[in-house]
Design a protein around this motif. Sequence first.
Motif, PDB file in Angstrom:
ATOM      1  N   ALA A  39       0.420  -6.352   6.485  1.00 40.73           N
ATOM      2  CA  ALA A  39      -0.783  -5.530   6.285  1.00 40.73           C
ATOM      3  C   ALA A  39      -0.397  -4.086   6.000  1.00 40.73           C
ATOM      4  N   GLN A  40       0.588  -3.574   6.722  1.00 41.09           N
ATOM      5  CA  GLN A  40       1.037  -2.205   6.497  1.00 41.09           C
ATOM      6  C   GLN A  40       1.693  -2.056   5.126  1.00 41.09           C
ATOM      7  N   ALA A  41       2.466  -3.064   4.717  1.00 43.37           N
ATOM      8  CA  ALA A  41       3.101  -3.025   3.398  1.00 43.37           C
ATOM      9  C   ALA A  41       2.041  -3.001   2.302  1.00 43.37           C
ATOM     10  N   SER A  42       0.995  -3.783   2.473  1.00 41.09           N
ATOM     11  CA  SER A  42      -0.086  -3.803   1.492  1.00 41.09           C
ATOM     12  C   SER A  42      -0.764  -2.438   1.401  1.00 41.09           C
ATOM     13  N   GLU A  43      -1.001  -1.826   2.542  1.00 38.61           N
ATOM     14  CA  GLU A  43      -1.628  -0.501   2.549  1.00 38.61           C
ATOM     15  C   GLU A  43      -0.729   0.536   1.878  1.00 38.61           C
ATOM     16  N   LEU A  44       0.569   0.487   2.170  1.00 42.38           N
ATOM     17  CA  LEU A  44       1.511   1.418   1.543  1.00 42.38           C
ATOM     18  C   LEU A  44       1.546   1.240   0.029  1.00 42.38           C
ATOM     19  N   MET A  45       1.475  -0.020  -0.439  1.00 40.78           N
ATOM     20  CA  MET A  45       1.473  -0.266  -1.886  1.00 40.78           C
ATOM     21  C   MET A  45       0.228   0.323  -2.538  1.00 40.78           C
ATOM     22  N   GLY A  46      -0.898   0.266  -1.842  1.00 41.94           N
ATOM     23  CA  GLY A  46      -2.114   0.883  -2.370  1.00 41.94           C
ATOM     24  C   GLY A  46      -1.956   2.386  -2.516  1.00 41.94           C
ATOM     25  N   LEU A  73       9.644   1.485   0.330  1.00 43.14           N
ATOM     26  CA  LEU A  73       9.454   1.239   1.759  1.00 43.14           C
ATOM     27  C   LEU A  73       8.562   0.016   1.970  1.00 43.14           C
ATOM     28  N   ALA A  74       7.489  -0.085   1.199  1.00 46.84           N
ATOM     29  CA  ALA A  74       6.589  -1.231   1.312  1.00 46.84           C
ATOM     30  C   ALA A  74       7.317  -2.530   0.984  1.00 46.84           C
ATOM     31  N   LYS A  75       8.131  -2.518  -0.061  1.00 45.06           N
ATOM     32  CA  LYS A  75       8.871  -3.724  -0.444  1.00 45.06           C
ATOM     33  C   LYS A  75       9.875  -4.092   0.635  1.00 45.06           C
ATOM     34  N   THR A  76      10.555  -3.116   1.191  1.00 48.61           N
ATOM     35  CA  THR A  76      11.511  -3.381   2.261  1.00 48.61           C
ATOM     36  C   THR A  76      10.802  -4.008   3.457  1.00 48.61           C
TER      37      THR A  76
END
Length: 87
Positions: A39-46, A73-76
């Motif tokens: 969920a955090q990765a998705s938010e960072l990608m946005g 960072l989101a991909k990691t």
Amino acid sequence: MTTEPTGFTAGKTKFYQGTQQTQPLFCIEPGIPCDHARAQASELMGYAQELTISGLMNENPKLVWAAYYLGALAKTLMDDAEAGMAK
């Protein structure tokens, strides 16, 4: 009703900047619930997408550069969550 996490981050995924670097710029800690990490990765990608668009529209390469790191960072984070779910 609370649900059990689907797994935890493995803590093995690292992001290196540049070639032949021996020290990671950042890495993900083990033990983060994978559903939260995803969920955090998705938010960072946005946010990275918004920075990219703003940077291009305003001809501000600093925003595009920041979006690159935020996306990395989101991909990691996503890669480490996936590794944790595969265990």
